[in-house]
Design an enzyme around this catalytic site. Structure first.
Site, PDB file in Angstrom:
ATOM      1  N   GLU A  76      32.334  50.564  37.628  1.00 12.74           N
ATOM      2  CA  GLU A  76      31.579  49.313  37.780  1.00 12.74           C
ATOM      3  C   GLU A  76      30.358  49.481  38.684  1.00 12.74           C
ATOM      4  O   GLU A  76      29.834  48.513  39.214  1.00 12.74           O
ATOM      5  CB  GLU A  76      32.477  48.205  38.340  1.00 12.74           C
ATOM      6  CG  GLU A  76      33.583  47.765  37.423  1.00 12.74           C
ATOM      7  CD  GLU A  76      33.087  47.026  36.182  1.00 12.74           C
ATOM      8  OE1 GLU A  76      31.863  47.039  35.901  1.00 12.74           O
ATOM      9  OE2 GLU A  76      33.933  46.454  35.485  1.00 12.74           O
ATOM     10  N   HIS A  95      35.092  44.031  44.593  1.00 12.16           N
ATOM     11  CA  HIS A  95      35.435  43.577  43.233  1.00 12.16           C
ATOM     12  C   HIS A  95      36.929  43.813  43.029  1.00 12.16           C
ATOM     13  O   HIS A  95      37.420  44.899  43.330  1.00 12.16           O
ATOM     14  CB  HIS A  95      34.609  44.357  42.211  1.00 12.16           C
ATOM     15  CG  HIS A  95      35.138  44.242  40.822  1.00 12.16           C
ATOM     16  ND1 HIS A  95      35.377  43.021  40.209  1.00 12.16           N
ATOM     17  CD2 HIS A  95      35.516  45.185  39.914  1.00 12.16           C
ATOM     18  CE1 HIS A  95      35.857  43.229  38.998  1.00 12.16           C
ATOM     19  NE2 HIS A  95      35.956  44.526  38.802  1.00 12.16           N
ATOM     20  N   HIS A  97      40.733  42.822  40.621  1.00  9.67           N
ATOM     21  CA  HIS A  97      41.423  42.203  39.479  1.00  9.67           C
ATOM     22  C   HIS A  97      42.606  41.435  40.068  1.00  9.67           C
ATOM     23  O   HIS A  97      43.714  41.489  39.536  1.00  9.67           O
ATOM     24  CB  HIS A  97      41.908  43.246  38.485  1.00  9.67           C
ATOM     25  CG  HIS A  97      40.809  44.038  37.841  1.00  9.67           C
ATOM     26  ND1 HIS A  97      41.052  45.001  36.894  1.00  9.67           N
ATOM     27  CD2 HIS A  97      39.452  43.986  37.988  1.00  9.67           C
ATOM     28  CE1 HIS A  97      39.893  45.533  36.494  1.00  9.67           C
ATOM     29  NE2 HIS A  97      38.907  44.937  37.163  1.00  9.67           N
ATOM     30  N   TYR A 116      37.958  21.746  50.294  1.00  3.42           N
ATOM     31  CA  TYR A 116      36.647  21.936  50.943  1.00  3.42           C
ATOM     32  C   TYR A 116      36.323  23.400  51.244  1.00  3.42           C
ATOM     33  O   TYR A 116      35.143  23.780  51.368  1.00  3.42           O
ATOM     34  CB  TYR A 116      36.543  21.075  52.213  1.00  3.42           C
ATOM     35  CG  TYR A 116      37.242  21.650  53.425  1.00  3.42           C
ATOM     36  CD1 TYR A 116      38.575  21.367  53.688  1.00  3.42           C
ATOM     37  CD2 TYR A 116      36.575  22.484  54.307  1.00  3.42           C
ATOM     38  CE1 TYR A 116      39.226  21.891  54.789  1.00  3.42           C
ATOM     39  CE2 TYR A 116      37.205  23.014  55.418  1.00  3.42           C
ATOM     40  CZ  TYR A 116      38.543  22.725  55.652  1.00  3.42           C
ATOM     41  OH  TYR A 116      39.177  23.256  56.737  1.00  3.42           O
ATOM     42  N   HIS A 158      38.515  39.316  33.265  1.00  2.00           N
ATOM     43  CA  HIS A 158      38.301  40.548  34.023  1.00  2.00           C
ATOM     44  C   HIS A 158      38.780  40.441  35.489  1.00  2.00           C
ATOM     45  O   HIS A 158      39.761  41.074  35.843  1.00  2.00           O
ATOM     46  CB  HIS A 158      36.799  40.901  33.945  1.00  2.00           C
ATOM     47  CG  HIS A 158      36.450  42.206  34.561  1.00  2.00           C
ATOM     48  ND1 HIS A 158      35.365  42.954  34.158  1.00  2.00           N
ATOM     49  CD2 HIS A 158      37.011  42.901  35.585  1.00  2.00           C
ATOM     50  CE1 HIS A 158      35.304  44.063  34.886  1.00  2.00           C
ATOM     51  NE2 HIS A 158      36.297  44.040  35.765  1.00  2.00           N
TER      52      HIS A 158
HETATM   53 ZN   LIG Z   1      36.801  45.475  37.156  1.00  5.15          ZN
END
Ligand SMILES: [Zn+2]
Length: 218
Positions: A76, A95, A97, A116, A158
């Site tokens: 990625e 990032h 999953h 909030y 994803h």
């Molecule tokens: Zn990914």
């Protein structure tokens, strides 16, 4: 490797292993990076988090060239490169999953202002970017768009992305988004939750901006 570089690489390892311990990056999924003056540092592809070390973190130049002998960067890397190019305020990217945020993303749902603390991600909601194949420029473009004016977004079918000024604050935000995803999912079991108004979210965003670190908000 100079001391600053070693420190940044070690911090990526610490953050990656914290994500793994928290169950946010199941089975080697996800990746972590931080900006450096001539590009960024990112976790390698396919290395179990427990086997990471500062030496195994991959430096990518601004043109995304790698040095001979380095491991392959995370698949990625394009998404990270696109975010750093478009967002000068971003110095770290996580990032994942992570299961709860990803479950919502698989249903094509972002997270609306049901609580909030959504404002922690920088705006009145956490958007869900449309699906595109992993590792593609198309996915990178979708992610950059969903992150406009935000510090987090979901990626349809994803996972999720959190960005920030430091690795530590970005790790905290990734954990916060996963927590909010779980709360929202549970609230949906009871019924469609009522949402906070734009005016109320504007007030919360202003309070977060004025009163220091939102993570210490009550
Ligand atoms: Zn990914």
């Amino acid at each position: 490797m100079n001391a600053v570089e070693l420190q940044a690489r070690s911090e990526i390892v610490t953050v990656s292993q914290a994500l793994d311990a928290a169950g946010l990056v199941p089975n080697k999924s996800g990746n972590v990076s931080c900006r450096r003056p001539d590009g960024f540092l990112i976790t390698p592809a396919g290395v179990p988090y427990r086997d990471l070390s500062a030496e195994r973190i991959v430096p990518l130049a601004l043109d995304c060239a790698t040095e001979p002998g380095d491991l392959r960067p995370s698949s990625e890397w394009r998404m990270h490169a696109a975010i750093y190019a478009r967002r000068p305020d971003v110095h770290a990217i996580v990032h994942t999953h992570s299961p709860r945020a990803t479950a919502l993303a698989c249903a094509g749902r972002g997270i609306p202002p049901f609580h909030y603390m959504i404002a922690r991600a920088g705006g009145r909601d956490i958007r869900c970017a449309p699906y595109a194949t992993f590792g593609t420029q198309e996915l990178s473009d979708h992610a950059v768009r969903a992150l406009e004016g935000r510090r987090a977004c979901l990626l349809a079918h994803h996972g999720m992305i959190a960005v920030g000024a430091s690795l530590e604050s970005t790790l905290e935000l990734a954990i916060e988004v996963e927590t909010l995803a779980e709360m929202y999912w549970r609230a949906l079991q009871v019924g469609e939750p009522e949402l906070l108004s734009d005016a109320e979210m504007a007030k919360v965003l202003e309070k977060f901006r004025t009163y220091g670190q939102p993570c210490r908000a009550g």
